[in-house]
Design an enzyme around this catalytic site. Structure first.
Site, PDB file in Angstrom:
ATOM      1  CB  SER A 229    -104.363 -49.130  40.351  1.00 49.60           C
ATOM      2  OG  SER A 229    -103.121 -49.494  39.793  1.00 49.60           O
TER       3      SER A 229
ATOM      4  CG  HIS B 115    -102.819 -46.220  43.105  1.00 53.72           C
ATOM      5  ND1 HIS B 115    -102.449 -45.761  44.348  1.00 53.72           N
ATOM      6  CD2 HIS B 115    -102.098 -47.352  42.901  1.00 53.72           C
ATOM      7  CE1 HIS B 115    -101.567 -46.589  44.888  1.00 53.72           C
ATOM      8  NE2 HIS B 115    -101.313 -47.566  44.023  1.00 53.72           N
TER       9      HIS B 115
ATOM     10  CG  ASP C  26     -99.478 -49.192  41.265  1.00 49.05           C
ATOM     11  OD1 ASP C  26     -99.262 -49.027  42.482  1.00 49.05           O
ATOM     12  OD2 ASP C  26    -100.598 -49.486  40.797  1.00 49.05           O
TER      13      ASP C  26
ATOM     14  CG  MET D 111     -94.161 -51.597  40.124  1.00 52.20           C
ATOM     15  SD  MET D 111     -94.968 -53.119  39.614  1.00 52.20           S
ATOM     16  CE  MET D 111     -96.598 -52.874  40.311  1.00 52.20           C
TER      17      MET D 111
ATOM     18  CG  HIS E 202     -97.694 -47.520  45.470  1.00 50.55           C
ATOM     19  ND1 HIS E 202     -98.414 -48.703  45.378  1.00 50.55           N
ATOM     20  CD2 HIS E 202     -96.704 -47.764  46.370  1.00 50.55           C
ATOM     21  CE1 HIS E 202     -97.880 -49.613  46.170  1.00 50.55           C
ATOM     22  NE2 HIS E 202     -96.846 -49.074  46.779  1.00 50.55           N
TER      23      HIS E 202
ATOM     24  CG  MET F  73     -94.361 -50.518  44.871  1.00 51.23           C
ATOM     25  SD  MET F  73     -95.605 -51.449  43.970  1.00 51.23           S
ATOM     26  CE  MET F  73     -96.339 -50.127  43.017  1.00 51.23           C
TER      27      MET F  73
ATOM     28  CG  MET G  13     -98.381 -52.746  49.944  1.00 50.05           C
ATOM     29  SD  MET G  13     -99.140 -51.972  48.504  1.00 50.05           S
ATOM     30  CE  MET G  13     -99.574 -53.354  47.472  1.00 50.05           C
TER      31      MET G  13
ATOM     32  CG  PHE H  26     -97.080 -59.137  39.881  1.00 48.56           C
ATOM     33  CD1 PHE H  26     -96.581 -59.117  38.585  1.00 48.56           C
ATOM     34  CD2 PHE H  26     -96.255 -59.548  40.917  1.00 48.56           C
ATOM     35  CE1 PHE H  26     -95.276 -59.513  38.323  1.00 48.56           C
ATOM     36  CE2 PHE H  26     -94.944 -59.948  40.663  1.00 48.56           C
ATOM     37  CZ  PHE H  26     -94.454 -59.927  39.364  1.00 48.56           C
ATOM     38  N   GLY H  27    -100.802 -56.567  39.674  1.00 48.59           N
ATOM     39  CA  GLY H  27    -102.239 -56.400  39.848  1.00 48.59           C
ATOM     40  C   GLY H  27    -102.897 -57.775  39.870  1.00 48.59           C
ATOM     41  N   GLY H  28    -104.158 -57.805  40.251  1.00 45.36           N
ATOM     42  CA  GLY H  28    -104.952 -59.025  40.142  1.00 45.36           C
ATOM     43  C   GLY H  28    -104.655 -60.112  41.148  1.00 45.36           C
TER      44      GLY H  28
ATOM     45  CG  ASP I  34    -102.227 -50.681  46.298  1.00 44.01           C
ATOM     46  OD1 ASP I  34    -102.932 -51.267  45.464  1.00 44.01           O
ATOM     47  OD2 ASP I  34    -101.150 -50.121  46.010  1.00 44.01           O
TER      48      ASP I  34
ATOM     49  N   GLY J 249    -106.109 -56.313  45.675  1.00 46.52           N
ATOM     50  CA  GLY J 249    -107.208 -57.277  45.832  1.00 46.52           C
ATOM     51  C   GLY J 249    -108.527 -56.664  46.279  1.00 46.52           C
TER      52      GLY J 249
ATOM     53  N   GLY K  56    -107.463 -51.778  40.898  1.00 46.02           N
ATOM     54  CA  GLY K  56    -106.914 -51.889  39.541  1.00 46.02           C
ATOM     55  C   GLY K  56    -107.761 -52.814  38.700  1.00 46.02           C
ATOM     56  CB  SER K  57    -107.749 -56.481  38.246  1.00 47.81           C
ATOM     57  OG  SER K  57    -107.680 -56.765  39.612  1.00 47.81           O
TER      58      SER K  57
END
Ligand code: DX5
Ligand code: ZN
Length: 215
Positions: A8, A33, A35, A37, A66, A68, A137, A143-145, A175, A177, A197-198
């Site tokens: 991501s 990926h 995102d 938003m 994706h 959102m 999800m 948010f990431g992380g 998607d 964590g 992502g992170s």
């Protein structure tokens, strides 16, 4: 067992976006990926079509967009034009999900539904045949992380069962964590695509981490 990784870009350094995409091109990453938003459906704003167009210019892998955003149907054609290969929409953001999925497929793209952590998988039983992918999800979107929600494992099993009952080949995407500690458990539970992502972009060696995620 399918083992795909969708890195991501939300966690990439946006000042070095081209370098991030090129790193992915030269790694074992499968999907990019993306995102989107809108600050309404989720409490955060990311980026839109002009940035995606630029990502597409350099990306060698399919773009997994994706959405959102509320009322996503307004933008399917736009996202198609700027290079989306897969578009996923939220169950919670679509009043007429059957129509939305059909509209994405009519554009020649792969279509998918995303379910928030509180949404039961049984709710998409009647549109599952229209889904190339269902994304669960494993954090609240925006948010990431964030920390992985453990109940996701139960949802994977329930969804796998629905897919089996209908004799479909729908992919299960996870998607939020995802990291090198839970990736193998997720694939074992039945996930096909892991968004990261992170875990990827805060790693000292992102390409290596992508490989690790598949082990
Ligand atoms: C969150 C996004 C995710 C996000 C995941 O709303 O949908 O794709 O980038 O980030 P990590 O992998 O850091 O949880
Ligand atoms: Zn996402």
């Amino acid at each position: 067992m399918t083992k795909l990784v969708a890195a991501s870009l939300l966690s990439a350094d946006f000042g070095e976006l081209k370098a991030a995409v090129e790193m992915l091109n030269n790694s074992k990453n499968d999907w990019v990926h993306v995102d989107v938003m809108d600050g309404v459906f989720v409490p955060n704003i990311s980026f839109g079509q002009p940035v995606i167009k630029y990502i597409k210019k350099y990306a060698a892998q399919p773009l997994d967009v994706h959405l959102m955003i509320v009322d996503p149907d307004r933008y399917f054609e736009d996202f198609c034009k700027c290079g989306a290969d897969i578009i996923t929409v939220h169950y919670e953001a679509c009043r007429h999900l059957h129509r939305s999925l059909s509209a994405i497929k009519d554009l020649g793209l792969k279509a998918g539904v995303v379910l928030n952590p509180h949404t039961n998988v049984s709710l998409i039983k009647d549109v599952l045949y229209l889904c190339d992918v269902v994304c669960l999800m494993s954090v609240n979107p925006g948010f990431g992380g964030q920390k992985f929600i453990e109940n996701t494992y139960n949802k994977i099993k329930e969804l796998k069962q629905l897919i089996k009952e209908q004799n479909l080949s729908t992919l299960i995407e996870i998607d939020g964590g995802v990291n090198t500690k839970n990736s193998s458990l997720l694939y074992e539970a039945g996930a096909d695509v892991l968004v990261a992502g992170s875990a990827v972009f805060s790693s000292d060696n992102p390409a290596n981490t992508i490989e690790e995620l598949k082990k």
